[in-house]
Design an enzyme around this catalytic site. Structure first.
Site, PDB file in Angstrom:
ATOM      1  N   HIS A  16       0.838  -1.199   0.000  1.00 52.40           N
ATOM      2  CA  HIS A  16       0.000   0.000   0.000  1.00 52.40           C
ATOM      3  C   HIS A  16       0.870   1.246   0.000  1.00 52.40           C
ATOM      4  CE1 HIS A  16      -0.479   1.010   4.612  1.00 52.40           C
ATOM      5  NE2 HIS A  16       0.765   0.860   4.267  1.00 52.40           N
ATOM      6  N   CYS A  35       5.227   4.904   5.199  1.00 55.30           N
ATOM      7  CA  CYS A  35       4.009   4.459   4.499  1.00 55.30           C
ATOM      8  C   CYS A  35       3.686   5.372   3.317  1.00 55.30           C
ATOM      9  CB  CYS A  35       2.821   4.370   5.461  1.00 55.30           C
ATOM     10  SG  CYS A  35       2.827   2.834   6.424  1.00 55.30           S
ATOM     11  N   HIS A  41       5.247  -0.178  -0.625  1.00 65.13           N
ATOM     12  CA  HIS A  41       5.919  -1.029   0.363  1.00 65.13           C
ATOM     13  C   HIS A  41       4.882  -2.020   0.859  1.00 65.13           C
ATOM     14  CE1 HIS A  41       3.740   1.843   2.754  1.00 65.13           C
ATOM     15  NE2 HIS A  41       3.735   0.961   3.724  1.00 65.13           N
ATOM     16  N   HIS A  43       3.284  -4.851   3.961  1.00 68.72           N
ATOM     17  CA  HIS A  43       3.163  -5.222   5.374  1.00 68.72           C
ATOM     18  C   HIS A  43       2.727  -6.681   5.453  1.00 68.72           C
ATOM     19  CE1 HIS A  43       3.543  -1.226   7.138  1.00 68.72           C
ATOM     20  NE2 HIS A  43       2.742  -0.768   6.190  1.00 68.72           N
ATOM     21  N   HIS A  82      -1.172 -10.651  -1.290  1.00 70.85           N
ATOM     22  CA  HIS A  82      -0.313 -10.283  -2.423  1.00 70.85           C
ATOM     23  C   HIS A  82      -0.942  -9.232  -3.332  1.00 70.85           C
ATOM     24  CE1 HIS A  82       1.871 -13.737  -0.993  1.00 70.85           C
ATOM     25  NE2 HIS A  82       2.847 -13.523  -1.858  1.00 70.85           N
ATOM     26  N   GLU A 127      -1.057  -4.488  11.749  1.00 67.72           N
ATOM     27  CA  GLU A 127      -0.241  -4.126  10.585  1.00 67.72           C
ATOM     28  C   GLU A 127       1.245  -4.346  10.845  1.00 67.72           C
ATOM     29  OE1 GLU A 127      -1.038  -0.524   7.859  1.00 67.72           O
ATOM     30  OE2 GLU A 127       0.642   0.097   9.098  1.00 67.72           O
TER      31      GLU A 127
HETATM   32 NI    NI Z   1       2.467   1.111   5.402  1.00 65.81          NI
END
Ligand code: NI
Length: 138
Positions: A16, A35, A41, A43, A82, A127
């Protein structure tokens, strides 16, 4: 009668980016940190789905945990795993920020119609080791 809370844990990973187009780069990086990385990137998410109810007097289950797992996979984690949360997932509205908070609400809404014979109590989405959000349908 004893009310018992049963939790099923599922995992998925997804990419995200947290970014507000009307903000400057500096504002985005200052608020969202890593983020806001422009090239995405990922998580590794852990999802906790808790239902509550009275255990069946014969079987002893509030909900069959294997069936609960199957529901979570079919309506939530198979779609998220994914994926790019900003672009790929049919139940995430276009333009909605894929934060842990928003995702917890959306996951609840996906699951709610499929939970029968007990009550959906909480969706907790973790997360990172240090951040999670919980939604109780309020
Ligand atoms: Ni993030």
């Amino acid at each position: 009668m004893a009310i018992v809370y049963l939790t099923r844990v599922e995992k998925f990973n997804a990419a995200h980016k947290l970014w507000i187009n009307s903000w400057t780069d500096e504002e985005n990086f200052s608020y969202f940190g890593k983020c806001a990385n422009k090239n995405w990137h990922g998580h590794n998410y852990t999802l906790y789905v808790t239902v509550k109810g009275i255990p069946d007097p014969l079987i002893g289950f509030v909900h069959d945990a294997k069936k609960l797992s199957k529901i979570i996979q079919e309506v939530v984690t198979d779609k998220l795993d994914h994926s790019n949360l900003n672009m790929d997932v049919d139940f995430i509205p276009e333009g909605m920020m894929p934060t842990t908070e928003n995702m917890a609400v959306l996951i609840w809404e996906q699951l709610k119609p499929h939970i029968k014979g007990c009550i959906l109590h909480c969706v907790r989405l973790q997360e990172t080791d240090t951040i999670y959000a919980e939604y109780y349908g309020e």
